[in-house]
Write a protein that holds these residues in place. Structure first.
Motif, PDB file in Angstrom:
ATOM      1  N   LEU A  33       0.829  -1.204   0.000  1.00 57.98           N
ATOM      2  CA  LEU A  33       0.000   0.000   0.000  1.00 57.98           C
ATOM      3  C   LEU A  33       0.863   1.253   0.000  1.00 57.98           C
ATOM      4  O   LEU A  33       1.970   1.264   0.554  1.00 57.98           O
ATOM      5  CB  LEU A  33      -0.899   0.029   1.236  1.00 57.98           C
ATOM      6  N   THR A  34       0.340   2.327  -0.577  1.00 58.97           N
ATOM      7  CA  THR A  34       0.983   3.625  -0.432  1.00 58.97           C
ATOM      8  C   THR A  34       0.752   4.091   1.007  1.00 58.97           C
ATOM      9  O   THR A  34      -0.094   3.536   1.721  1.00 58.97           O
ATOM     10  CB  THR A  34       0.373   4.667  -1.395  1.00 58.97           C
ATOM     11  N   ALA A  94      -2.427   3.077   3.347  1.00 63.52           N
ATOM     12  CA  ALA A  94      -2.204   2.440   4.643  1.00 63.52           C
ATOM     13  C   ALA A  94      -2.882   3.224   5.769  1.00 63.52           C
ATOM     14  O   ALA A  94      -3.462   2.638   6.686  1.00 63.52           O
ATOM     15  CB  ALA A  94      -0.706   2.303   4.917  1.00 63.52           C
ATOM     16  N   VAL A  95      -2.820   4.549   5.691  1.00 63.42           N
ATOM     17  CA  VAL A  95      -3.490   5.385   6.698  1.00 63.42           C
ATOM     18  C   VAL A  95      -4.998   5.157   6.640  1.00 63.42           C
ATOM     19  O   VAL A  95      -5.655   4.971   7.669  1.00 63.42           O
ATOM     20  CB  VAL A  95      -3.145   6.875   6.507  1.00 63.42           C
ATOM     21  N   ARG A  96      -5.554   5.136   5.448  1.00 63.83           N
ATOM     22  CA  ARG A  96      -7.000   4.877   5.299  1.00 63.83           C
ATOM     23  C   ARG A  96      -7.382   3.519   5.884  1.00 63.83           C
ATOM     24  O   ARG A  96      -8.403   3.379   6.553  1.00 63.83           O
ATOM     25  CB  ARG A  96      -7.425   4.959   3.839  1.00 63.83           C
ATOM     26  N   LEU A  97      -6.565   2.501   5.627  1.00 58.15           N
ATOM     27  CA  LEU A  97      -6.832   1.172   6.155  1.00 58.15           C
ATOM     28  C   LEU A  97      -6.767   1.169   7.685  1.00 58.15           C
ATOM     29  O   LEU A  97      -7.632   0.579   8.350  1.00 58.15           O
ATOM     30  CB  LEU A  97      -5.842   0.155   5.571  1.00 58.15           C
ATOM     31  N   ALA A  98      -5.770   1.831   8.235  1.00 60.33           N
ATOM     32  CA  ALA A  98      -5.643   1.900   9.698  1.00 60.33           C
ATOM     33  C   ALA A  98      -6.848   2.592  10.319  1.00 60.33           C
ATOM     34  O   ALA A  98      -7.416   2.114  11.310  1.00 60.33           O
ATOM     35  CB  ALA A  98      -4.355   2.635  10.080  1.00 60.33           C
ATOM     36  N   VAL A  99      -7.255   3.698   9.739  1.00 57.85           N
ATOM     37  CA  VAL A  99      -8.420   4.428  10.251  1.00 57.85           C
ATOM     38  C   VAL A  99      -9.672   3.556  10.154  1.00 57.85           C
ATOM     39  O   VAL A  99     -10.460   3.480  11.098  1.00 57.85           O
ATOM     40  CB  VAL A  99      -8.606   5.770   9.510  1.00 57.85           C
TER      41      VAL A  99
END
Length: 165
Positions: free
Chosen positions: A109-110, A114-119
């Motif tokens: 992931l970019t 990755a931030v979107r997935l974590a959120v």
């Protein structure tokens, strides 16, 4: 409870890391930090502590050069210490890990993805677990740089309808 225990022991670890840095003139390695916390918690087994935490970052060699491999350790109240590539901790961790496990390409992931997935994983855990809540904080750790907070949201704002990102 868990948050108070975690906060207390992380402050103790931070103090020990600062002492190490003053004595050795370099940052405490990630493995050593996790080993220190694990050893201390092992000595308190059976004392009623309730915590699990992740310790992560990039190490430096003795010359101050960053080693380009992020290390992640899980440490819990029994002194268990495990190195891995993905963990979720806390009462909502099973919900969060379910979202992370669904993402088959999670290693490619970019940063933004990755931030979107974590959120998404944290939000899911927050809504499914009655003991989760507070703030969603997502940090980006990169070699040779400090941690950078890339996302923060008050969970109450989600309930009020603010769901940006």
């Amino acid at each position: 409870g868990g948050a108070a225990d975690c906060s207390f022991w992380i402050r103790k670890l931070a103090a020990r890391a600062a002492l190490f840095e003053a004595e050795e003139e370099r940052r405490m390695p990630i493995a050593r930090a996790s080993r220190f916390l694990s050893s201390v918690l092992y000595s308190y087994r059976g004392a009623g502590l309730s915590m699990g935490t992740m310790i992560m970052g990039y190490d430096e060699d003795r010359h101050g050069r960053t080693i380009p491999v992020c290390r992640i350790f899980y440490v819990d109240d029994r002194g268990t210490r495990i190195e891995g590539d993905m963990f979720a901790v806390g009462s909502g961790s099973t919900y969060a890990i379910a979202i992370l496990d669904e993402q088959e390409n999670r290693y490619s992931l970019t940063t933004e993805e990755a931030v979107r997935l974590a959120v998404q994983a944290i939000r899911y855990a927050t809504f499914r677990d009655g003991s989760s809540g507070g703030f969603i904080n997502v940090y980006h750790i990169s070699p040779g740089k400090e941690w950078k907070r890339v996302f923060r949201q008050d969970v109450a704002s989600i309930l009020e309808g603010s769901t940006s990102l």
